[in-house]
Design an enzyme around this catalytic site. Sequence first.
Site, PDB file in Angstrom:
ATOM      1  N   CYS A  83     196.887  49.392 -35.676  1.00 62.88           N
ATOM      2  CA  CYS A  83     196.713  48.174 -36.456  1.00 62.88           C
ATOM      3  C   CYS A  83     195.989  47.073 -35.695  1.00 62.88           C
ATOM      4  O   CYS A  83     195.543  46.101 -36.290  1.00 62.88           O
ATOM      5  CB  CYS A  83     198.073  47.644 -36.914  1.00 62.88           C
ATOM      6  SG  CYS A  83     199.162  47.166 -35.543  1.00 62.88           S
ATOM      7  N   GLU A 130     200.532  53.537 -43.036  1.00 65.30           N
ATOM      8  CA  GLU A 130     201.124  52.223 -42.751  1.00 65.30           C
ATOM      9  C   GLU A 130     200.213  51.437 -41.830  1.00 65.30           C
ATOM     10  O   GLU A 130     199.580  52.003 -40.934  1.00 65.30           O
ATOM     11  CB  GLU A 130     202.501  52.422 -42.111  1.00 65.30           C
ATOM     12  CG  GLU A 130     203.223  51.149 -41.718  1.00 65.30           C
ATOM     13  CD  GLU A 130     203.025  50.776 -40.262  1.00 65.30           C
ATOM     14  OE1 GLU A 130     203.325  49.614 -39.903  1.00 65.30           O
ATOM     15  OE2 GLU A 130     202.539  51.628 -39.476  1.00 65.30           O
ATOM     16  N   ARG A 174     208.635  41.063 -40.519  1.00 64.06           N
ATOM     17  CA  ARG A 174     207.608  42.044 -40.164  1.00 64.06           C
ATOM     18  C   ARG A 174     206.989  42.593 -41.450  1.00 64.06           C
ATOM     19  O   ARG A 174     207.570  43.441 -42.119  1.00 64.06           O
ATOM     20  CB  ARG A 174     208.227  43.173 -39.336  1.00 64.06           C
ATOM     21  CG  ARG A 174     207.232  44.153 -38.730  1.00 64.06           C
ATOM     22  CD  ARG A 174     207.957  45.257 -37.972  1.00 64.06           C
ATOM     23  NE  ARG A 174     207.031  46.066 -37.197  1.00 64.06           N
ATOM     24  CZ  ARG A 174     206.671  45.816 -35.938  1.00 64.06           C
ATOM     25  NH1 ARG A 174     207.185  44.769 -35.313  1.00 64.06           N
ATOM     26  NH2 ARG A 174     205.818  46.594 -35.303  1.00 64.06           N
ATOM     27  N   ARG A 176     204.269  44.719 -43.463  1.00 66.00           N
ATOM     28  CA  ARG A 176     203.367  45.854 -43.277  1.00 66.00           C
ATOM     29  C   ARG A 176     202.944  46.398 -44.643  1.00 66.00           C
ATOM     30  O   ARG A 176     203.724  46.386 -45.599  1.00 66.00           O
ATOM     31  CB  ARG A 176     204.055  46.975 -42.485  1.00 66.00           C
ATOM     32  CG  ARG A 176     204.360  46.616 -41.027  1.00 66.00           C
ATOM     33  CD  ARG A 176     203.087  46.430 -40.236  1.00 66.00           C
ATOM     34  NE  ARG A 176     203.304  46.166 -38.828  1.00 66.00           N
ATOM     35  CZ  ARG A 176     203.385  44.960 -38.293  1.00 66.00           C
ATOM     36  NH1 ARG A 176     203.314  43.891 -39.087  1.00 66.00           N
ATOM     37  NH2 ARG A 176     203.543  44.798 -36.996  1.00 66.00           N
TER      38      ARG A 176
END
Length: 303
Positions: A83, A130, A174, A176
């Site tokens: 990411c 993801e 968090r 995502r």
Amino acid sequence: MDFNTSEISFRFIDLFAGIGGMRRGFDALGGRCVFTSEWDRFACQTYLANFHDTNVHVMAGDITKVKTTDIPEHDLLLAGFPCQPFSIAGISKKNALGRPHGFRCKAQGTLFFDVARIIEYHRPKAFLLENVKNLVNHAKGNTFNVIKETLETELGYHISWRVIDAKGLVPQHRERIFIAGFREPTDFSIAEVQVPDPSEGPRLETILHPEDGSEEGSDMHYTDQNGRVSNKYTLSDALWKYLQVYAEKHRRKGNGFGFGLVGPENVARTLSARYYKDGSEILVKQSGRNPRRFTPRECSSLM
């Protein structure tokens, strides 16, 4: 871990596996992991400690060097592809260093296409990808458009996606994006999956050491004889002063850089991969003492 083949309902592969977070949910559903790829040696050590099954499936390193023909057949592909090229923090760092980001980042940004080549060759029934929330907005949306075009038009999969905040499940803010894809048409949409309300999730008190001497076993490794978190996790006067000066300097500039100070009643900001270096972005309040870093056990529980 028992891999009785009579109980296996599907086979899956775990790409960019880290320490196996995504895998756990699919093991619990009766799946069997037949291939894992991860190139960080410390993540691999932890992964192998978490999953004692190297004798029944292949574990590879750099996925760019793996031939698609060497990957076993599978029903489901899992991939948390890197990411950093798309994250807000990663982009800021690369811009400061004059380095490319997104798909122009040759080291990490093109790894999505290794996922695509594996999907193209093996044609799994489904996949789950993801990445960070910013993937949707990176390069004014062009990056995500390339990913969608690849998955839907070129590979012919039916996809849906959703940004999920983990703080409905753990005391960590968090966010995502998860992209689910199916080879055949389906009524399933990940956007419609019910997830816990982020505003009603647990607080840090659920993962912090109790510091009352009640802990047993391996958790005692991080505490002293009185059950208090070891002094080595408390910031030195010099480091604490530096962090305060640094935060104030950026506050005056209107930036958001600096430490985050939390207590049992709070939720932490996103725990980053660099936390082990100095732990400055999330600090735990201590009465009458400088704040401290999370212990490795608390980091593990937070995730």
